[in-house]
Design an enzyme around this catalytic site. Structure first.
Site, PDB file in Angstrom:
ATOM      1  N   TYR A  10      -1.831   0.225  11.024  1.00  0.00           N
ATOM      2  CA  TYR A  10      -2.083  -0.248   9.653  1.00  0.00           C
ATOM      3  C   TYR A  10      -0.852   0.058   8.795  1.00  0.00           C
ATOM      4  O   TYR A  10      -0.374  -0.815   8.045  1.00  0.00           O
ATOM      5  CB  TYR A  10      -3.343   0.387   9.058  1.00  0.00           C
ATOM      6  CG  TYR A  10      -3.549  -0.035   7.611  1.00  0.00           C
ATOM      7  CD1 TYR A  10      -3.863  -1.360   7.298  1.00  0.00           C
ATOM      8  CD2 TYR A  10      -3.374   0.863   6.561  1.00  0.00           C
ATOM      9  CE1 TYR A  10      -4.015  -1.768   5.968  1.00  0.00           C
ATOM     10  CE2 TYR A  10      -3.530   0.470   5.239  1.00  0.00           C
ATOM     11  CZ  TYR A  10      -3.851  -0.850   4.944  1.00  0.00           C
ATOM     12  OH  TYR A  10      -3.993  -1.259   3.636  1.00  0.00           O
ATOM     13  N   SER A  62       0.863  -1.190   0.000  1.00  0.00           N
ATOM     14  CA  SER A  62       0.000   0.000   0.000  1.00  0.00           C
ATOM     15  C   SER A  62       0.894   1.233   0.000  1.00  0.00           C
ATOM     16  O   SER A  62       2.050   1.169   0.443  1.00  0.00           O
ATOM     17  CB  SER A  62      -0.860   0.013   1.266  1.00  0.00           C
ATOM     18  OG  SER A  62      -1.520   1.263   1.420  1.00  0.00           O
TER      19      SER A  62
HETATM   20  P1  NDP Z   1     -11.774  -5.693   0.657  1.00  0.00           P
HETATM   21  O1  NDP Z   1     -12.239  -5.469   2.050  1.00  0.00           O
HETATM   22  O2  NDP Z   1     -12.718  -5.403  -0.457  1.00  0.00           O
HETATM   23  O3  NDP Z   1     -11.203  -7.179   0.502  1.00  0.00           O
HETATM   24  C1  NDP Z   1     -10.385  -7.767   1.485  1.00  0.00           C
HETATM   25  C2  NDP Z   1     -10.301  -9.258   1.242  1.00  0.00           C
HETATM   26  O4  NDP Z   1      -9.425  -9.823   2.227  1.00  0.00           O
HETATM   27  C3  NDP Z   1     -11.644  -9.947   1.369  1.00  0.00           C
HETATM   28  O5  NDP Z   1     -11.763 -10.914   0.357  1.00  0.00           O
HETATM   29  C4  NDP Z   1     -11.562 -10.613   2.723  1.00  0.00           C
HETATM   30  O6  NDP Z   1     -12.306 -11.826   2.697  1.00  0.00           O
HETATM   31  C5  NDP Z   1     -10.069 -10.937   2.798  1.00  0.00           C
HETATM   32  N1  NDP Z   1      -9.622 -11.154   4.165  1.00  0.00           N
HETATM   33  C6  NDP Z   1      -9.564 -10.268   5.188  1.00  0.00           C
HETATM   34  N2  NDP Z   1      -9.138 -10.851   6.292  1.00  0.00           N
HETATM   35  C7  NDP Z   1      -8.909 -12.162   5.986  1.00  0.00           C
HETATM   36  C8  NDP Z   1      -8.465 -13.283   6.715  1.00  0.00           C
HETATM   37  N3  NDP Z   1      -8.158 -13.188   8.006  1.00  0.00           N
HETATM   38  N4  NDP Z   1      -8.332 -14.464   6.079  1.00  0.00           N
HETATM   39  C9  NDP Z   1      -8.625 -14.565   4.745  1.00  0.00           C
HETATM   40  N5  NDP Z   1      -9.069 -13.540   4.017  1.00  0.00           N
HETATM   41  C10 NDP Z   1      -9.215 -12.351   4.622  1.00  0.00           C
HETATM   42  O7  NDP Z   1     -10.465  -4.780   0.512  1.00  0.00           O
HETATM   43  P2  NDP Z   1      -9.428  -4.572  -0.702  1.00  0.00           P
HETATM   44  O8  NDP Z   1      -9.706  -5.455  -1.827  1.00  0.00           O
HETATM   45  O9  NDP Z   1      -9.361  -3.118  -0.925  1.00  0.00           O
HETATM   46  O10 NDP Z   1      -8.088  -4.996   0.050  1.00  0.00           O
HETATM   47  C11 NDP Z   1      -7.232  -6.032  -0.410  1.00  0.00           C
HETATM   48  C12 NDP Z   1      -5.821  -5.726   0.033  1.00  0.00           C
HETATM   49  O11 NDP Z   1      -5.404  -4.489  -0.532  1.00  0.00           O
HETATM   50  C13 NDP Z   1      -5.631  -5.577   1.539  1.00  0.00           C
HETATM   51  O12 NDP Z   1      -4.406  -6.193   1.879  1.00  0.00           O
HETATM   52  C14 NDP Z   1      -5.552  -4.058   1.742  1.00  0.00           C
HETATM   53  O13 NDP Z   1      -4.797  -3.738   2.879  1.00  0.00           O
HETATM   54  C15 NDP Z   1      -4.863  -3.647   0.470  1.00  0.00           C
HETATM   55  N6  NDP Z   1      -5.037  -2.261   0.043  1.00  0.00           N
HETATM   56  C16 NDP Z   1      -6.277  -1.699  -0.122  1.00  0.00           C
HETATM   57  C17 NDP Z   1      -6.405  -0.396  -0.569  1.00  0.00           C
HETATM   58  C18 NDP Z   1      -7.717   0.285  -0.724  1.00  0.00           C
HETATM   59  O14 NDP Z   1      -7.756   1.544  -0.681  1.00  0.00           O
HETATM   60  N7  NDP Z   1      -8.811  -0.424  -0.950  1.00  0.00           N
HETATM   61  C19 NDP Z   1      -5.211   0.384  -0.955  1.00  0.00           C
HETATM   62  C20 NDP Z   1      -3.957  -0.302  -0.734  1.00  0.00           C
HETATM   63  C21 NDP Z   1      -3.888  -1.576  -0.280  1.00  0.00           C
HETATM   64  P3  NDP Z   1     -13.186 -12.427   3.885  1.00  0.00           P
HETATM   65  O15 NDP Z   1     -13.743 -11.271   4.661  1.00  0.00           O
HETATM   66  O16 NDP Z   1     -14.212 -13.250   3.181  1.00  0.00           O
HETATM   67  O17 NDP Z   1     -12.228 -13.246   4.654  1.00  0.00           O
HETATM   68  C1  8X3 Z   2      -5.081   1.489   1.871  1.00  0.00           C
HETATM   69  C2  8X3 Z   2      -4.810   2.853   1.395  1.00  0.00           C
HETATM   70  O1  8X3 Z   2      -4.414   5.250   2.144  1.00  0.00           O
HETATM   71  O2  8X3 Z   2      -6.297   4.079   3.111  1.00  0.00           O
HETATM   72  O3  8X3 Z   2      -3.900   0.793   2.118  1.00  0.00           O
HETATM   73  O4  8X3 Z   2      -4.066   3.535   3.773  1.00  0.00           O
HETATM   74  S1  8X3 Z   2      -4.893   3.965   2.671  1.00  0.00           S
END
Ligand code: NDP
Ligand code: 8X3
Length: 252
Positions: A153, A140
């Site tokens: 985070y 991220s």
């Molecule tokens: P979502 O919340 O849409 O998706 C997160 C996914 O992670 C879900 O499928 C959830 O599935 C899964 N997950 C969470 N905890 C667990 C667990 N303990 N075991 C297995 N699966 C898990 O978020 P994003 O798609 O946005 O996020 C995906 C990744 O990208 C994360 O690592 C996030 O930190 C990162 N990210 C996101 C950004 C954003 O602005 N959206 C920017 C930068 C990075 P379930 O709940 O079914 O387990």
């Molecule tokens: C998710 C992006 O800017 O909310 O990793 O931390 S931010």
């Protein structure tokens, strides 16, 4: 023989969009997430629409035993994993350090750092004997710069950054590519999870912005896997045009 991609966190957001993207390009898929009902719906849809095979692995990445048992026992013909998208993760809360919730801290560290490590280790053990594979770690912009109330985070994503560097060095001799992708604000379920279902606060994060979509990020994930075998994108940051880094936005 189709290529195989393993995607964690495939029940929503980046992981789900990446599943569509890889399926559209003929990959067979191993899909993980905790919500087994969502995995089932996704698997049915991908199999029908793209005529690919899907193996569902619904485990919690925080559960060390479940991770190593599930991945250790995948059927023989699924073991030749070409690409791992190590994506499952979350933020919980956005609080000043001294007001932070210990349970939120534990869950973020157990998921984004420890769970991330378990999956990477279990899958890399399958790639090493084949002397090939590509691991894509979801970092991220929060792993490149700390913002106010981002404390734990951000720390978890700095850990992803450091572990990605370490993996790249140590897996070098096994010919395994390691790519770290660092997105900025993207509208998925991420903020709804972070603010524990508070839709108003979650929506405010994207006020005045045209943020990244899950499809934008999936496009980039897939692109990284399309380069020749001697080329590896090591570290890639991607934001919407109205975002410069983890802190500066041009909101309209
Ligand atoms: P979502 O919340 O849409 O998706 C997160 C996914 O992670 C879900 O499928 C959830 O599935 C899964 N997950 C969470 N905890 C667990 C667990 N303990 N075991 C297995 N699966 C898990 O978020 P994003 O798609 O946005 O996020 C995906 C990744 O990208 C994360 O690592 C996030 O930190 C990162 N990210 C996101 C950004 C954003 O602005 N959206 C920017 C930068 C990075 P379930 O709940 O079914 O387990
Ligand atoms: C998710 C992006 O800017 O909310 O990793 O931390 S931010």
């Amino acid at each position: 023989m189709s290529k195989i991609v393993f995607i964690t966190g495939a029940t929503s957001g980046f992981g789900e969009s990446a599943a569509y993207k890889f399926a559209a390009h003929g990959y067979d898929l191993i899909l993980n997430g905790r919500r087994a009902d969502r995995l089932q719906v996704l698997a049915d849809e991908l199999e029908k629409k793209y005529n690919v095979a899907v193996l569902q692995l619904p485990f919690d990445v925080q559960d060390e035993k479940a991770v190593f048992e599930s991945i250790g026992h995948i059927p023989e013909d699924w073991k030749a994993i070409d690409v791992l998208v190590n994506n499952a993760g979350l933020a919980l809360g956005r609080d000043y350090f001294e007001e932070g919730d210990l349970s939120d801290w534990n869950t973020m560290i157990d998921t984004n750092v420890k769970g991330f490590l378990y999956v990477a280790k279990a899958v890399s053990q399958l790639m090493v004997p084949r002397k090939q594979g590509h691991i894509i770690n979801m970092g991220s912009v929060a792993g490149k710069q700390v913002y106010e109330k981002g404390n734990v985070y951000c720390a978890s994503k700095y850990a992803v950054d450091a572990i990605s560097q370490g993996m790249r060095i140590d897996l070098l001799r096994h010919n395994i590519k390691v790519t770290s992708i660092n997105p900025g604000a993207a509208e998925t379920e991420f903020s709804l999870v972070r603010f524990k279902g508070d839709e108003g606060t979650a929506k405010k994060i994207y006020d005045g912005l045209k943020p990244l979509t899950a499809e934008d990020v999936a496009e980039v994930i897939y692109y990284c896997t399309t380069l020749p075998s001697h080329v590896c994108i090591n570290d890639l940051s991607i934001t919407c045009t109205q975002q410069a880094d983890a802190i500066f936005f041009n909101r309209q």
